[in-house]
Design an enzyme around this catalytic site. Sequence first.
Site, mmCIF file in Angstrom:
data_model
loop_
_atom_site.group_PDB
_atom_site.id
_atom_site.type_symbol
_atom_site.label_atom_id
_atom_site.label_comp_id
_atom_site.label_asym_id
_atom_site.label_seq_id
_atom_site.Cartn_x
_atom_site.Cartn_y
_atom_site.Cartn_z
ATOM 1 N N ARG A 1 0.148 7.617 11.055
ATOM 2 C CA ARG A 1 0.894 8.032 11.095
ATOM 3 C C ARG A 1 1.585 8.791 11.220
ATOM 4 O O ARG A 1 3.154 9.134 12.031
ATOM 5 C CB ARG A 1 1.935 6.566 10.473
ATOM 6 N N LYS B 1 12.604 -6.417 0.488
ATOM 7 C CA LYS B 1 12.214 -7.757 0.009
ATOM 8 C C LYS B 1 10.672 -6.826 -0.379
ATOM 9 O O LYS B 1 9.621 -6.879 0.366
ATOM 10 C CB LYS B 1 11.690 -9.089 0.650
ATOM 11 N N ARG C 1 -5.392 0.835 4.617
ATOM 12 C CA ARG C 1 -3.996 1.650 5.762
ATOM 13 C C ARG C 1 -4.424 1.210 6.772
ATOM 14 O O ARG C 1 -5.218 0.725 7.277
ATOM 15 C CB ARG C 1 -4.374 3.173 5.373
ATOM 16 N N CYS C 2 -2.994 0.687 7.418
ATOM 17 C CA CYS C 2 -3.286 0.173 8.740
ATOM 18 C C CYS C 2 -3.656 0.778 9.541
ATOM 19 O O CYS C 2 -4.149 0.159 10.317
ATOM 20 C CB CYS C 2 -1.268 -0.389 9.214
ATOM 21 N N ASP D 1 10.094 -17.482 3.794
ATOM 22 C CA ASP D 1 10.540 -17.803 4.626
ATOM 23 C C ASP D 1 12.456 -17.623 4.780
ATOM 24 O O ASP D 1 13.056 -17.613 5.642
ATOM 25 C CB ASP D 1 9.981 -19.061 5.195
ATOM 26 N N ASN E 1 0.982 -0.917 -0.221
ATOM 27 C CA ASN E 1 -0.334 -0.322 -0.002
ATOM 28 C C ASN E 1 0.966 1.424 -0.225
ATOM 29 O O ASN E 1 0.560 2.074 -0.630
ATOM 30 C CB ASN E 1 -1.256 -0.241 1.201
ATOM 31 N N GLU F 1 5.533 -3.845 12.024
ATOM 32 C CA GLU F 1 4.164 -2.594 12.324
ATOM 33 C C GLU F 1 2.960 -3.481 10.990
ATOM 34 O O GLU F 1 2.862 -3.959 9.584
ATOM 35 C CB GLU F 1 4.680 -1.286 11.328
HETATM 36 O O1 G3H Z 1 -1.013 1.043 6.228
HETATM 37 C C1 G3H Z 1 0.559 1.221 7.092
HETATM 38 C C2 G3H Z 1 0.984 2.821 6.759
HETATM 39 O O2 G3H Z 1 1.672 3.090 7.489
HETATM 40 C C3 G3H Z 1 -0.458 3.698 6.742
HETATM 41 O O3 G3H Z 1 -0.023 4.735 6.417
HETATM 42 O O4 G3H Z 1 -1.568 7.108 8.492
HETATM 43 O O5 G3H Z 1 0.153 8.051 6.600
HETATM 44 O O6 G3H Z 1 -1.780 5.956 4.996
HETATM 45 P P1 G3H Z 1 -0.475 6.957 6.881
#
Ligand code: G3H
Length: 482
Positions: A444, A183, A289-290, A221, A160, A256
């Site tokens: 983030r 990677k 997005r996380c 792995d 992403n 993360e």
């Molecule tokens: O998807 C994980 C990212 O660390 C999210 O970053 O909050 O800038 O979209 P962001």
Amino acid sequence: MKNKWNEGALYRNLVDGKWLESKSVMTIYSPLDDSVLGHVPAMTKEDVDQVFLAARKAFYKWRETTIEERAEIMYRAADILMDRIDELTQLLVVEIGKDRKSSKAEVERTADFIRFTADTAKNLSGESIPGDSFPGVKRNKISIVRREPLGVVVAISPFNYPINLAASKLAPGLMAGNTMVLKPASQGSICGLSLAKVFEEAGVPAGVLNTVTGKGSEIGDYVTTHKEVNFINFTGSTDVGTRISRITSMVPLLLELGGKDAAIVLADADLDLAAANIVAGGYSYSGQRCTAVKRILVLEEVADTLVEKIKERVEKLRVGNPLHQDVDIVPLISTKAADFVMELMEDANEKGASLLLGGKREGNLIYPTLFDHVTTDMRLAWEEPFGPVLPIIRVKTKEEAIEIANRSEYGLQSAVFTQNINDACQVAAALEVGTVQINNKTERGPDHFPFLGVKSSGLGTQGIRYSIESMSRPKAMVINIH
Ligand code: G3H
């Protein structure tokens, strides 16, 4: 742009003065129209051995370079990145289906990140600790503590943010004096190899930054358990992160992983502000997005008003293919991803949630979806869709909101919306997450802030200074004056 991406702009590994040639390649298709974008090496375990060998050899020289020399390379990399912004923006659009505006912002943010990393590394200082502050120690003993690189660092980046979340590992790792093995996720690997090429052109010597591409099922792995690995910096799913931590022993990790970030809306909140942040936080890049807002916990007395305000904004989101138009909601990265989102929505529907908007799918494009009256027996209350769907859970008290927020297996971020500073601080203190955003969406950045997840959301801390520190270690020299 034609079907094929410019393969001359992709990084190739140089091992002992020879290009590493892989016998097979992996074809990368666009998630937008299934067109072939290009090919990347499908590396074997033997290829991976060669890459680690190059990284290990290069380490002994790279760690001797000065911080100033490394910083100059970083500044050049940031400039090259900005020179190529149009090309890289287009690549992000076609390879990961990100909307054009966010794709461009990703490249700009990455250039800023790299420059700030160089500045930060230049300003990091060690410490000297007088021995005589400890009982019984004489004045003749002093510890001088400096930071040392760890060695060979594996950076595994997700689909992403294939440029930003690769660079946010590479730049701090390189500035700390490590050699790197990148990677990238397969979908996003053309972006990853293009970024590596930028660093190479900026002056990163052969062997200092290396790339591994290929099927995770074949070499994943093998890469993470390779004997040459000194540190792994991974962003991706909780499943893969958990596997990495299980199979790697004694190798330090920075992980993360997933999230189920809650936006808690208290009765006195500015509801326009809350709605604007929830919609931006929940639906940008279709929720892939996380840190996306993934559930709304709202006090009953303001729920109806908030829901209306959210609905109004979601209705205005532009849906479609970012190749042809400026849109907010884009097709998801794969059919598997879209199937999973549909599965969670069907479960919510069957268990009686009210579908207010969306619920529609065309191929991998899922329309922005809003469910009200979601209850804690529904999967949508707990699972991470990584798609454009938001559940609204109505609560009676702020304590109930905190309890539901904390019952999650995840602990990345949460947001709390209120105009009462005492409530904001109390809720923030009670939430079991890495960061609480007060009156803002979960996110983030800015990138020099610490970024971390607890519970199933991760291990260790990122953020420019924190990342440099994570990928280095203190080394103490004790001076004894006689
Ligand atoms: O998807 C994980 C990212 O660390 C999210 O970053 O909050 O800038 O979209 P962001």
